[in-house]
Write a protein that holds these residues in place. Sequence first.
Motif, PDB file in Angstrom:
ATOM      1  N   GLU A 281      -8.340   7.327  -5.212  1.00 34.17           N
ATOM      2  CA  GLU A 281      -8.100   8.382  -4.584  1.00 34.17           C
ATOM      3  C   GLU A 281      -8.000   8.531  -3.036  1.00 34.17           C
ATOM      4  O   GLU A 281      -8.368   7.867  -2.501  1.00 34.17           O
ATOM      5  CB  GLU A 281      -8.873   9.717  -4.873  1.00 34.17           C
ATOM      6  CG  GLU A 281      -9.599   9.219  -6.185  1.00 34.17           C
ATOM      7  CD  GLU A 281     -10.428  10.651  -7.113  1.00 34.17           C
ATOM      8  OE1 GLU A 281     -10.618  11.490  -6.637  1.00 34.17           O
ATOM      9  OE2 GLU A 281     -11.185  10.154  -8.183  1.00 34.17           O
ATOM     10  N   LYS A 282      -6.640   9.341  -3.454  1.00 36.47           N
ATOM     11  CA  LYS A 282      -6.343  10.048  -1.636  1.00 36.47           C
ATOM     12  C   LYS A 282      -5.527   8.970  -0.879  1.00 36.47           C
ATOM     13  O   LYS A 282      -6.288   8.524   0.464  1.00 36.47           O
ATOM     14  CB  LYS A 282      -7.546  10.617  -1.162  1.00 36.47           C
ATOM     15  CG  LYS A 282      -7.614  12.076  -2.000  1.00 36.47           C
ATOM     16  CD  LYS A 282      -8.748  13.173  -1.055  1.00 36.47           C
ATOM     17  CE  LYS A 282      -9.055  13.803  -2.187  1.00 36.47           C
ATOM     18  NZ  LYS A 282     -10.662  15.082  -1.838  1.00 36.47           N
ATOM     19  N   LEU A 283      -5.092   7.544  -0.977  1.00 35.17           N
ATOM     20  CA  LEU A 283      -4.788   6.871  -0.331  1.00 35.17           C
ATOM     21  C   LEU A 283      -3.782   7.304  -0.411  1.00 35.17           C
ATOM     22  O   LEU A 283      -2.161   7.041  -0.571  1.00 35.17           O
ATOM     23  CB  LEU A 283      -4.458   5.748  -1.505  1.00 35.17           C
ATOM     24  CG  LEU A 283      -3.638   4.175  -1.000  1.00 35.17           C
ATOM     25  CD1 LEU A 283      -5.290   3.981  -0.162  1.00 35.17           C
ATOM     26  CD2 LEU A 283      -4.283   3.058  -1.563  1.00 35.17           C
ATOM     27  N   THR A 284      -3.445   7.474   0.791  1.00 34.46           N
ATOM     28  CA  THR A 284      -2.022   8.231   1.936  1.00 34.46           C
ATOM     29  C   THR A 284      -1.686   7.186   2.680  1.00 34.46           C
ATOM     30  O   THR A 284      -0.134   8.009   3.590  1.00 34.46           O
ATOM     31  CB  THR A 284      -2.235   9.567   2.316  1.00 34.46           C
ATOM     32  OG1 THR A 284      -3.729   9.577   3.539  1.00 34.46           O
ATOM     33  CG2 THR A 284      -2.930  11.078   1.468  1.00 34.46           C
ATOM     34  N   PHE A 285      -2.052   6.665   3.620  1.00 30.49           N
ATOM     35  CA  PHE A 285      -0.742   5.686   4.664  1.00 30.49           C
ATOM     36  C   PHE A 285      -1.874   4.190   4.563  1.00 30.49           C
ATOM     37  O   PHE A 285      -2.917   3.763   3.895  1.00 30.49           O
ATOM     38  CB  PHE A 285      -1.839   5.793   6.410  1.00 30.49           C
ATOM     39  CG  PHE A 285      -1.893   7.596   6.206  1.00 30.49           C
ATOM     40  CD1 PHE A 285      -0.600   7.703   6.674  1.00 30.49           C
ATOM     41  CD2 PHE A 285      -2.712   8.200   6.330  1.00 30.49           C
ATOM     42  CE1 PHE A 285      -0.462   9.460   7.532  1.00 30.49           C
ATOM     43  CE2 PHE A 285      -2.957  10.262   6.375  1.00 30.49           C
ATOM     44  CZ  PHE A 285      -1.393  10.441   6.940  1.00 30.49           C
ATOM     45  N   PRO A 286      -0.826   3.484   4.645  1.00 32.90           N
ATOM     46  CA  PRO A 286      -0.577   2.025   4.869  1.00 32.90           C
ATOM     47  C   PRO A 286      -2.406   1.564   5.542  1.00 32.90           C
ATOM     48  O   PRO A 286      -2.922   0.529   5.074  1.00 32.90           O
ATOM     49  CB  PRO A 286       0.320   1.155   5.008  1.00 32.90           C
ATOM     50  CG  PRO A 286       1.427   2.440   4.980  1.00 32.90           C
ATOM     51  CD  PRO A 286       0.728   3.605   4.816  1.00 32.90           C
ATOM     52  N   LEU A 287      -2.569   1.917   6.234  1.00 27.39           N
ATOM     53  CA  LEU A 287      -3.294   1.787   7.515  1.00 27.39           C
ATOM     54  C   LEU A 287      -5.335   2.198   6.338  1.00 27.39           C
ATOM     55  O   LEU A 287      -5.371   0.764   6.811  1.00 27.39           O
ATOM     56  CB  LEU A 287      -3.601   2.316   8.496  1.00 27.39           C
ATOM     57  CG  LEU A 287      -5.181   2.453   9.235  1.00 27.39           C
ATOM     58  CD1 LEU A 287      -4.797   1.298   9.683  1.00 27.39           C
ATOM     59  CD2 LEU A 287      -4.736   3.151  10.625  1.00 27.39           C
ATOM     60  N   CYS A 288      -5.053   3.144   5.514  1.00 25.36           N
ATOM     61  CA  CYS A 288      -6.295   3.111   5.011  1.00 25.36           C
ATOM     62  C   CYS A 288      -6.482   1.827   3.665  1.00 25.36           C
ATOM     63  O   CYS A 288      -7.768   1.315   3.633  1.00 25.36           O
ATOM     64  CB  CYS A 288      -6.055   4.233   3.429  1.00 25.36           C
ATOM     65  SG  CYS A 288      -5.934   6.007   4.781  1.00 25.36           S
ATOM     66  N   MET A 289      -5.350   1.477   3.085  1.00 24.74           N
ATOM     67  CA  MET A 289      -5.727  -0.194   2.883  1.00 24.74           C
ATOM     68  C   MET A 289      -5.215  -1.040   3.005  1.00 24.74           C
ATOM     69  O   MET A 289      -6.240  -1.924   2.845  1.00 24.74           O
ATOM     70  CB  MET A 289      -3.856  -0.209   2.086  1.00 24.74           C
ATOM     71  CG  MET A 289      -3.526  -0.990   0.845  1.00 24.74           C
ATOM     72  SD  MET A 289      -1.935  -1.042   0.602  1.00 24.74           S
ATOM     73  CE  MET A 289      -0.989  -1.927   1.940  1.00 24.74           C
TER      74      MET A 289
ATOM     75  N   ILE B 212      -4.519  -4.834  -3.171  1.00 29.10           N
ATOM     76  CA  ILE B 212      -4.429  -3.234  -2.885  1.00 29.10           C
ATOM     77  C   ILE B 212      -2.959  -2.675  -4.077  1.00 29.10           C
ATOM     78  O   ILE B 212      -2.058  -2.938  -2.336  1.00 29.10           O
ATOM     79  CB  ILE B 212      -5.132  -2.343  -2.485  1.00 29.10           C
ATOM     80  CG1 ILE B 212      -6.390  -3.041  -1.962  1.00 29.10           C
ATOM     81  CG2 ILE B 212      -4.469  -0.635  -2.494  1.00 29.10           C
ATOM     82  CD1 ILE B 212      -6.830  -1.367  -0.932  1.00 29.10           C
ATOM     83  N   LEU B 213      -2.539  -2.108  -4.470  1.00 28.75           N
ATOM     84  CA  LEU B 213      -1.283  -1.338  -4.856  1.00 28.75           C
ATOM     85  C   LEU B 213      -0.642  -0.295  -4.498  1.00 28.75           C
ATOM     86  O   LEU B 213      -1.555   0.583  -4.988  1.00 28.75           O
ATOM     87  CB  LEU B 213      -0.726  -1.953  -6.089  1.00 28.75           C
ATOM     88  CG  LEU B 213      -0.618  -2.479  -6.691  1.00 28.75           C
ATOM     89  CD1 LEU B 213      -0.638  -3.176  -8.534  1.00 28.75           C
ATOM     90  CD2 LEU B 213       0.100  -4.261  -5.955  1.00 28.75           C
ATOM     91  N   PHE B 214      -0.449   0.016  -3.117  1.00 25.93           N
ATOM     92  CA  PHE B 214       0.211   1.215  -2.603  1.00 25.93           C
ATOM     93  C   PHE B 214       0.376   2.850  -3.380  1.00 25.93           C
ATOM     94  O   PHE B 214       0.266   3.492  -3.932  1.00 25.93           O
ATOM     95  CB  PHE B 214       0.395   1.151  -0.806  1.00 25.93           C
ATOM     96  CG  PHE B 214       0.740   2.641  -0.127  1.00 25.93           C
ATOM     97  CD1 PHE B 214      -0.941   2.510   0.329  1.00 25.93           C
ATOM     98  CD2 PHE B 214       1.536   3.555  -0.066  1.00 25.93           C
ATOM     99  CE1 PHE B 214      -0.998   3.722   0.988  1.00 25.93           C
ATOM    100  CE2 PHE B 214       1.969   4.271   0.443  1.00 25.93           C
ATOM    101  CZ  PHE B 214       0.608   4.918   1.055  1.00 25.93           C
ATOM    102  N   GLU B 215       1.218   2.276  -3.767  1.00 27.20           N
ATOM    103  CA  GLU B 215       1.954   2.998  -4.855  1.00 27.20           C
ATOM    104  C   GLU B 215       1.425   3.182  -5.913  1.00 27.20           C
ATOM    105  O   GLU B 215       1.456   4.321  -6.519  1.00 27.20           O
ATOM    106  CB  GLU B 215       3.641   2.145  -5.185  1.00 27.20           C
ATOM    107  CG  GLU B 215       4.415   1.661  -4.445  1.00 27.20           C
ATOM    108  CD  GLU B 215       4.183   0.393  -3.934  1.00 27.20           C
ATOM    109  OE1 GLU B 215       3.388  -0.348  -4.320  1.00 27.20           O
ATOM    110  OE2 GLU B 215       4.674   0.640  -2.954  1.00 27.20           O
ATOM    111  N   SER B 216       0.449   2.682  -6.895  1.00 23.58           N
ATOM    112  CA  SER B 216      -0.441   3.048  -7.422  1.00 23.58           C
ATOM    113  C   SER B 216      -1.668   3.247  -6.909  1.00 23.58           C
ATOM    114  O   SER B 216      -2.154   3.806  -7.970  1.00 23.58           O
ATOM    115  CB  SER B 216      -0.441   2.233  -9.304  1.00 23.58           C
ATOM    116  OG  SER B 216      -0.981   0.783  -8.188  1.00 23.58           O
ATOM    117  N   SER B 217      -2.009   3.106  -6.064  1.00 20.09           N
ATOM    118  CA  SER B 217      -3.630   3.404  -5.514  1.00 20.09           C
ATOM    119  C   SER B 217      -4.149   2.632  -7.117  1.00 20.09           C
ATOM    120  O   SER B 217      -5.129   2.961  -6.731  1.00 20.09           O
ATOM    121  CB  SER B 217      -3.364   4.818  -5.842  1.00 20.09           C
ATOM    122  OG  SER B 217      -2.743   5.850  -5.080  1.00 20.09           O
ATOM    123  N   LYS B 218      -3.939   1.544  -6.390  1.00 20.59           N
ATOM    124  CA  LYS B 218      -4.774   0.418  -7.695  1.00 20.59           C
ATOM    125  C   LYS B 218      -5.257  -0.915  -6.824  1.00 20.59           C
ATOM    126  O   LYS B 218      -4.757  -1.027  -5.787  1.00 20.59           O
ATOM    127  CB  LYS B 218      -4.019   0.509  -9.275  1.00 20.59           C
ATOM    128  CG  LYS B 218      -4.105   1.270  -9.599  1.00 20.59           C
ATOM    129  CD  LYS B 218      -3.616   0.282 -10.874  1.00 20.59           C
ATOM    130  CE  LYS B 218      -3.677   1.941 -12.470  1.00 20.59           C
ATOM    131  NZ  LYS B 218      -3.569   1.524 -13.654  1.00 20.59           N
TER     132      LYS B 218
END
Length: 45
Positions: A9-17, A35-41
Amino acid sequence: MKNTTLQLEKLTFPLCMQKITKAVDTLTGVQKTTILFESSKARIY
């Protein structure tokens, strides 16, 4: 090899990933984290 998929949840920036991947990869028994940024999985192997 067992794997787990998590919904993030709340994955808003690539740096978070990148930070999540780095932290999870240091856990005992984890071989790889994707981690798939687009689907937040996150898929953990």
